[in-house]
Scaffold this active site. Sequence first.
Site, mmCIF file in Angstrom:
data_model
loop_
_atom_site.group_PDB
_atom_site.id
_atom_site.type_symbol
_atom_site.label_atom_id
_atom_site.label_comp_id
_atom_site.label_asym_id
_atom_site.label_seq_id
_atom_site.Cartn_x
_atom_site.Cartn_y
_atom_site.Cartn_z
ATOM 1 N N LYS A 92 0.860 -1.197 0.000
ATOM 2 C CA LYS A 92 0.000 0.000 0.000
ATOM 3 C C LYS A 92 0.889 1.236 0.000
ATOM 4 O O LYS A 92 1.782 1.368 0.848
ATOM 5 C CB LYS A 92 -0.873 -0.040 1.246
ATOM 6 C CG LYS A 92 -2.198 0.665 1.147
ATOM 7 C CD LYS A 92 -3.039 0.329 2.390
ATOM 8 C CE LYS A 92 -4.336 1.067 2.402
ATOM 9 N NZ LYS A 92 -5.034 0.912 3.704
HETATM 10 O O1 G3P Z 1 -9.009 1.837 4.499
HETATM 11 C C1 G3P Z 1 -8.895 3.160 4.905
HETATM 12 C C2 G3P Z 1 -9.600 3.355 6.188
HETATM 13 O O2 G3P Z 1 -8.916 2.689 7.198
HETATM 14 C C3 G3P Z 1 -9.808 4.750 6.591
HETATM 15 O O3 G3P Z 1 -10.969 4.747 7.327
HETATM 16 O O4 G3P Z 1 -12.602 5.568 8.936
HETATM 17 O O5 G3P Z 1 -10.157 6.075 9.232
HETATM 18 O O6 G3P Z 1 -11.467 7.188 7.439
HETATM 19 P P1 G3P Z 1 -11.312 5.962 8.275
#
Ligand code: G3P
Length: 217
Positions: A83
């Site tokens: 990633k």
């Molecule tokens: O896969 C990306 C994710 O982990 C981000 O999620 O909820 O931290 O915006 P969030």
Amino acid sequence: MKFFVDTADVDAIAELNDLGMVDGVTTNPSLILKSGRDIIEVTKEICSIVSGPVSAEVVALKADDMIAEGRKLAEIAPNIAVKVPLTWDGLKTCKVLSSEGKMVNVTLCFSANQALLAAKAGATFISPFIGRLDDINLDGLELIGDIRQIYDNYGFDTQILAASIRTANHVTQCALIGADVMTAPPAVIKGMASHVLTDKGLDQFMKDWAKTGQKIL
Ligand code: G3P
């Protein structure tokens, strides 16, 4: 639509995997922090549970260093997707690692143009962050639709991995738009089973069953 689980919690991954709900896993530095585990050790354990792509994120900011980190992460298991962030150095890293036959997930995507660049750099997955766009009053789902149309217009085979999913409705909408993959925390995936009418109906069935005085076993 493929389901990836967005966590480094191996117990949660194993539980969902046993139900056939896990086509892959995504992690990031924040999720590694939350797990309290060593990145190499926990990623190896996840790869021993899940046969689909497991994203492990580089943390260097310069392409040469990102490439070295990506090669090291890719040695963990054959199903590692490296990633990388959607920066110019991240795109250079994507081009090099994808040319070596490694899966690359380009993350932190917030625009259709960024997604176009990632596809041209050979990304296996592009990760648009829906929830974080919604957080600043932009439309995350609209971005998924725009990328779907652009990729289909030109036949790019980069898979749209809808990320930063916060609600069950995000999952439904991504499936309707045609995202290839969605990644969500375990709680969101489990929450997809809930419906107030299911709970109400089950409650009524239990009350009526008790009145019959019968037993099945
Ligand atoms: O896969 C990306 C994710 O982990 C981000 O999620 O909820 O931290 O915006 P969030």
